[in-house]
Scaffold this active site. Sequence first.
Site, PDB file in Angstrom:
ATOM      1  N   HIS A  75       0.858  -1.312  -0.028  1.00  0.00           N
ATOM      2  CA  HIS A  75       0.149  -0.118   0.025  1.00  0.00           C
ATOM      3  C   HIS A  75       0.824   1.262  -0.014  1.00  0.00           C
ATOM      4  O   HIS A  75       1.582   1.450   0.871  1.00  0.00           O
ATOM      5  CB  HIS A  75      -0.966   0.081   1.130  1.00  0.00           C
ATOM      6  CG  HIS A  75      -2.251  -0.917   1.029  1.00  0.00           C
ATOM      7  ND1 HIS A  75      -3.261  -0.680   1.414  1.00  0.00           N
ATOM      8  CD2 HIS A  75      -2.212  -1.887   0.417  1.00  0.00           C
ATOM      9  CE1 HIS A  75      -4.164  -1.335   1.189  1.00  0.00           C
ATOM     10  NE2 HIS A  75      -3.669  -2.191   0.561  1.00  0.00           N
ATOM     11  N   TYR A 205      -9.892   6.108   6.808  1.00  0.00           N
ATOM     12  CA  TYR A 205     -10.433   6.375   7.820  1.00  0.00           C
ATOM     13  C   TYR A 205     -11.516   7.418   7.592  1.00  0.00           C
ATOM     14  O   TYR A 205     -11.220   8.431   7.270  1.00  0.00           O
ATOM     15  CB  TYR A 205      -9.223   6.953   8.681  1.00  0.00           C
ATOM     16  CG  TYR A 205      -8.146   5.978   8.995  1.00  0.00           C
ATOM     17  CD1 TYR A 205      -8.008   5.167  10.189  1.00  0.00           C
ATOM     18  CD2 TYR A 205      -7.102   5.859   8.064  1.00  0.00           C
ATOM     19  CE1 TYR A 205      -7.116   4.451  10.462  1.00  0.00           C
ATOM     20  CE2 TYR A 205      -6.183   4.873   8.451  1.00  0.00           C
ATOM     21  CZ  TYR A 205      -5.989   4.268   9.242  1.00  0.00           C
ATOM     22  OH  TYR A 205      -5.089   3.349   9.637  1.00  0.00           O
ATOM     23  N   PRO A 297      -6.004   1.575  18.322  1.00  0.00           N
ATOM     24  CA  PRO A 297      -5.540   1.152  17.075  1.00  0.00           C
ATOM     25  C   PRO A 297      -5.604   2.011  15.968  1.00  0.00           C
ATOM     26  O   PRO A 297      -5.057   1.591  14.744  1.00  0.00           O
ATOM     27  CB  PRO A 297      -6.693   0.010  16.712  1.00  0.00           C
ATOM     28  CG  PRO A 297      -7.999   0.428  17.675  1.00  0.00           C
ATOM     29  CD  PRO A 297      -7.346   1.134  18.682  1.00  0.00           C
ATOM     30  N   LYS A 301      -0.355   0.922  14.999  1.00  0.00           N
ATOM     31  CA  LYS A 301       0.913   1.152  15.382  1.00  0.00           C
ATOM     32  C   LYS A 301       1.294  -0.161  16.349  1.00  0.00           C
ATOM     33  O   LYS A 301       2.556  -0.457  16.539  1.00  0.00           O
ATOM     34  CB  LYS A 301       1.332   2.388  16.359  1.00  0.00           C
ATOM     35  CG  LYS A 301       1.183   3.381  15.218  1.00  0.00           C
ATOM     36  CD  LYS A 301       2.728   3.457  14.356  1.00  0.00           C
ATOM     37  CE  LYS A 301       2.438   4.483  13.155  1.00  0.00           C
ATOM     38  NZ  LYS A 301       2.660   3.717  11.850  1.00  0.00           N
ATOM     39  N   TYR A 389       2.750   7.911   9.784  1.00  0.00           N
ATOM     40  CA  TYR A 389       2.047   6.761   9.617  1.00  0.00           C
ATOM     41  C   TYR A 389       2.771   5.587   9.121  1.00  0.00           C
ATOM     42  O   TYR A 389       2.649   4.576   9.308  1.00  0.00           O
ATOM     43  CB  TYR A 389       0.922   7.193   8.248  1.00  0.00           C
ATOM     44  CG  TYR A 389      -0.071   6.206   8.341  1.00  0.00           C
ATOM     45  CD1 TYR A 389      -1.206   6.012   8.797  1.00  0.00           C
ATOM     46  CD2 TYR A 389       0.220   4.975   7.307  1.00  0.00           C
ATOM     47  CE1 TYR A 389      -2.233   5.083   8.890  1.00  0.00           C
ATOM     48  CE2 TYR A 389      -0.930   4.197   7.067  1.00  0.00           C
ATOM     49  CZ  TYR A 389      -2.157   4.390   7.971  1.00  0.00           C
ATOM     50  OH  TYR A 389      -3.151   3.125   7.754  1.00  0.00           O
TER      51      TYR A 389
END
Length: 394
Positions: A75, A205, A297, A301, A389
């Site tokens: 990704h 998200y 979550p 991580k 991220y």
Amino acid sequence: MKSLSTQVVIVGSGPSGLLLGALLHKAGVDHIIVERQSGDYVLGRIRAGVLEQGTTDLLDYVGVGARMHHEGLRHDAFALIFKGAFHRINISDRQGGKHMTVYGQTEVTKDLMDHRSKLGLQTIYEAGDSVAVHDFDTDHPRVTFNKDGESYEIKARFIAGCDGYHGVCRASVPAGSIQNFEKVYPFGWLGVLSDTPPVYHEVTYSNTERGFALSSLRSNTRSRYYIQCGMDEKVENWSDDRFWTEFKTRIDPDAAKRLVTGPSLEKSIAPLRSFVAEPMRFGSMFLAGDAAHIVPPTGAKGLNLAAGDVNVLSQAIVEYFQEQSVAGIDNYSSRCLRRVWNAERFSWWFTSLMHKFPDTEGFGQKIQEAELDYLVHSEAALQSITENYVGLAH
Ligand code: APR
Ligand code: PHB
């Protein structure tokens, strides 16, 4: 009592314990894993599934990366939804080609377990609640447990507490020697796994007035979705239909139209918590992974932090045995805690930005939308979110 001895006893065979075992074995350090549950139980837990490159590199290093490269999905971006609109955020373009790999934690665990059995490494399963750690304030700590009516003792030089948030290792430290930092969030995540094509092909998200949602995946035919729910919500009250109806309101309208629904293979509610125990070393005992810290979550991580800990710990232990140096073990805690707090901060921030908070009402929602709008239009902010991220260098 049966007595065994080894160099390191690892308590817990989750991803932290298994990866530590693989790393120690590769460097020629002997160890035994003692696990409370059965192997099937450990494999039955469904957790997040987004791996940073530091984690995939470690899995490659110990020789368990083949299936991950074959079945995992590379990704290069993730996405945010707010005010009903979809915004793709490219990570690799901003972070020198770094990317994420979507591969379930269950699969990582399975690969590490298969590797252990191929190498004939010793794991003692089903040790139950009898596991106890002793004398870790000396150079000859011990782990004891009962199994099948027999009492056992394992003598070692070190104990690695890889036994998760509810484990025995952290709980055995005298209260005056440990400090806990904790934040509990006023909501949970209701998660569903289903054999349906993912509505988005990248992790997405959503911030909505009804609350957070996350669209993730395990493959091109298996979806993993979550919605924010109340803390006291019961999973029995969430039929599949009710879940899909609510989930549809939390994605963008085009996606809602194309969403394919189906029966849930798994459905569960998890609370959200930030937690850090300091220090992470107590004499001859070290804590690693969820035993030492929990992140909410959002941002996935948890597993990556655990992998970072056991990487540092294995190097420190190997240095001790091969070079008779205590530098690594003396620095373990401070070296890990810096990385841990960075990830704690990011996970807390991302959670705070994306969820509906019961006490902030309309004003809180507007502030979140303003921050999200700034984020997707500011190259500086995009650099920052993608840098975090993908995993901060350490
Ligand atoms: N004795 C032996 N084993 C124990 C004990 C005990 N007293 N208590 C707990 N365990 C075992 C648990 O049964 C579990 O298999 O320790 C293991 C801990 O595994 P995890 O909870 O998965 O923790 P960790 O290996 O650190 O993994 C971190 O998993 O929880 C997720 O989000 C987290 O992704 C992160 C990763
Ligand atoms: C998941 O796939 O389960 C997942 C993905 C991203 C997150 C958390 C969980 O931030």
